[in-house]
Enzyme design. Structure first.
Site, mmCIF file in Angstrom:
data_model
loop_
_atom_site.group_PDB
_atom_site.id
_atom_site.type_symbol
_atom_site.label_atom_id
_atom_site.label_comp_id
_atom_site.label_asym_id
_atom_site.label_seq_id
_atom_site.Cartn_x
_atom_site.Cartn_y
_atom_site.Cartn_z
ATOM 1 C CG ASP A 8 -1.691 1.183 1.475
ATOM 2 O OD1 ASP A 8 -2.408 1.571 0.542
ATOM 3 O OD2 ASP A 8 -1.628 1.777 2.575
ATOM 4 C CG LEU A 9 1.749 5.696 -1.818
ATOM 5 C CD1 LEU A 9 3.223 5.391 -2.039
ATOM 6 C CD2 LEU A 9 1.208 6.488 -3.007
ATOM 7 C CG ASP A 10 -1.753 7.702 3.170
ATOM 8 O OD1 ASP A 10 -0.802 8.088 3.876
ATOM 9 O OD2 ASP A 10 -2.933 8.000 3.398
ATOM 10 C CB THR A 16 0.440 11.009 1.771
ATOM 11 O OG1 THR A 16 0.096 9.630 1.657
ATOM 12 C CG2 THR A 16 1.645 11.293 0.912
ATOM 13 C CE LYS A 44 -3.617 7.020 8.912
ATOM 14 N NZ LYS A 44 -2.747 6.535 9.994
ATOM 15 N N GLY A 45 -7.118 4.801 3.554
ATOM 16 C CA GLY A 45 -7.441 3.735 2.614
ATOM 17 C C GLY A 45 -8.782 3.926 1.919
ATOM 18 C CB SER A 113 -2.006 3.050 -3.620
ATOM 19 O OG SER A 113 -2.516 4.294 -3.211
ATOM 20 C CB ALA A 114 -7.327 3.781 -2.227
ATOM 21 C CB SER A 115 -3.551 7.493 -3.716
ATOM 22 O OG SER A 115 -3.267 8.786 -4.211
ATOM 23 C CG ASN A 117 -3.148 12.557 -6.308
ATOM 24 O OD1 ASN A 117 -3.234 13.111 -7.398
ATOM 25 N ND2 ASN A 117 -4.030 12.756 -5.344
ATOM 26 C CE LYS A 144 -6.043 -0.495 -0.908
ATOM 27 N NZ LYS A 144 -4.894 0.229 -0.341
ATOM 28 C CD GLU A 168 -3.793 -1.528 2.906
ATOM 29 O OE1 GLU A 168 -3.866 -0.721 3.854
ATOM 30 O OE2 GLU A 168 -4.137 -1.223 1.758
ATOM 31 C CG ASP A 169 -1.960 2.592 6.377
ATOM 32 O OD1 ASP A 169 -2.284 2.223 5.222
ATOM 33 O OD2 ASP A 169 -2.241 3.714 6.824
HETATM 34 P P1 B16 Z 1 -6.341 10.414 -3.588
HETATM 35 P P2 B16 Z 1 -3.599 4.322 0.181
HETATM 36 C C1 B16 Z 1 -5.389 6.301 0.178
HETATM 37 O O1 B16 Z 1 -4.086 5.839 -0.085
HETATM 38 C C2 B16 Z 1 -5.385 7.180 1.416
HETATM 39 O O2 B16 Z 1 -5.092 6.396 2.564
HETATM 40 C C3 B16 Z 1 -6.732 7.827 1.606
HETATM 41 O O3 B16 Z 1 -6.719 8.654 2.739
HETATM 42 C C4 B16 Z 1 -7.089 8.634 0.340
HETATM 43 O O4 B16 Z 1 -8.371 9.222 0.461
HETATM 44 C C5 B16 Z 1 -7.049 7.685 -0.864
HETATM 45 O O5 B16 Z 1 -5.766 7.089 -0.960
HETATM 46 C C6 B16 Z 1 -7.356 8.402 -2.159
HETATM 47 O O6 B16 Z 1 -6.318 9.312 -2.419
HETATM 48 O O7 B16 Z 1 -7.226 11.513 -3.138
HETATM 49 O O8 B16 Z 1 -4.880 10.792 -3.687
HETATM 50 O O9 B16 Z 1 -6.837 9.710 -4.825
HETATM 51 O O10 B16 Z 1 -3.471 4.172 1.673
HETATM 52 O O11 B16 Z 1 -4.597 3.360 -0.433
HETATM 53 O O12 B16 Z 1 -2.255 4.300 -0.507
HETATM 54 MG MG MG Z 2 -2.767 3.155 3.431
#
Ligand code: B16
Ligand code: MG
Length: 220
Positions: A8-10, A16, A44-45, A113-115, A117, A144, A168-169
């Site tokens: 996972d990233l964040d 972040t 988170k996530g 990752s869900a992000s 970015n 997730k 994963e966190d």
């Molecule tokens: P974005 P992960 C998640 O990252 C974050 O934990 C979560 O807080 C955030 O809303 C989500 O990514 C979406 O991020 O706005 O950058 O698309 O933990 O899955 O790496």
């Molecule tokens: Mg995370």
């Protein structure tokens, strides 16, 4: 044996969450909604859309679709301004050591990752070339705890789900890994991540012997 290690990233590679918090807090404030660090934990996530829905629920607010879209854009612009200043110093302790060890042992490594970015962040912290596959918020349709993000990662690497290990966190991320029949490793608080197969406070606690065991054992 060849296994796939999906990160996972964040909260796993970089923290972040602190930048998400600042941007969401600013947005909540503009709507007259209070937003605490505890509430940020619950995001988170969680995807961007679902995060804004939750903040509006907490504040008992309904807004138009147009306003919703504008708030999402504004939030992301502020978040992007924070992450544009990131560099390698923001990589969490011992993450490069574990990544390099896995690569030296010919193990497959992916990001899950869900992000949306994720690629920008990996670029900023100069880790993008460590990953053979990157699956992020731009590749998935289900958030997730749906296992989609990790299953796509496994498929891209050509490794069966039961031969994958997920770091994963978030609770939702641990659940996603378990549903995918992958080994789940929680990074963070054991009382929160108790559904994980293994839990560590951070990567400094993850030793080579443990990684070697993961490479040779299968989830039962
Ligand atoms: P974005 P992960 C998640 O990252 C974050 O934990 C979560 O807080 C955030 O809303 C989500 O990514 C979406 O991020 O706005 O950058 O698309 O933990 O899955 O790496
Ligand atoms: Mg995370």
């Amino acid at each position: 044996m060849k296994k796939a290690f999906i990160f996972d990233l964040d909260g796993v590679i970089v923290d972040t969450a602190k930048y998400h918090f600042l941007a969401w807090q600013n947005l909540a404030q503009s709507l007259g909604i209070s937003f605490s660090e505890e509430q940020n934990e619950q995001l988170k996530g969680v995807s961007r859309v679902r995060s804004l829905e939750k903040i509006l629920e907490w504040g008992n607010k309904t807004i138009s679709e147009e306003e919703f879209t504008k708030l999402m854009t504004d939030k992301n612009e502020e978040y992007l301004a924070y992450i544009s200043k990131m560099d390698v110093t923001e990589i969490l302790p011992d993450v490069p050591r574990v990544l390099d060890y896995l690569i030296s042992k010919n193990q497959a490594v992916a990001l899950g990752s869900a992000s949306k970015n994720a690629r920008i962040i990996l670029d900023k912290v100069a880790l993008k070339n460590k990953f053979q596959a990157i699956v992020d918020g731009t590749n998935v349709s289900k958030a997730k705890p749906d296992p989609e993000v990790f299953l796509i990662g496994a498929k891209e690497l050509g490794i069966a789900p039961e031969d994958c290990i997920v770091f994963e966190d978030s609770v939702a991320g641990i659940q996603a890994a378990n549903i995918a029949n992958m080994i789940s490793i929680g990074i963070g608080d054991a009382s929160v991540l108790h559904e994980a197969d293994y839990i560590f406070n951070d990567f400094t606690e993850i030793k080579e012997e443990f990684i070697n065991t993961l490479v040779t054992t299968q989830k039962v």
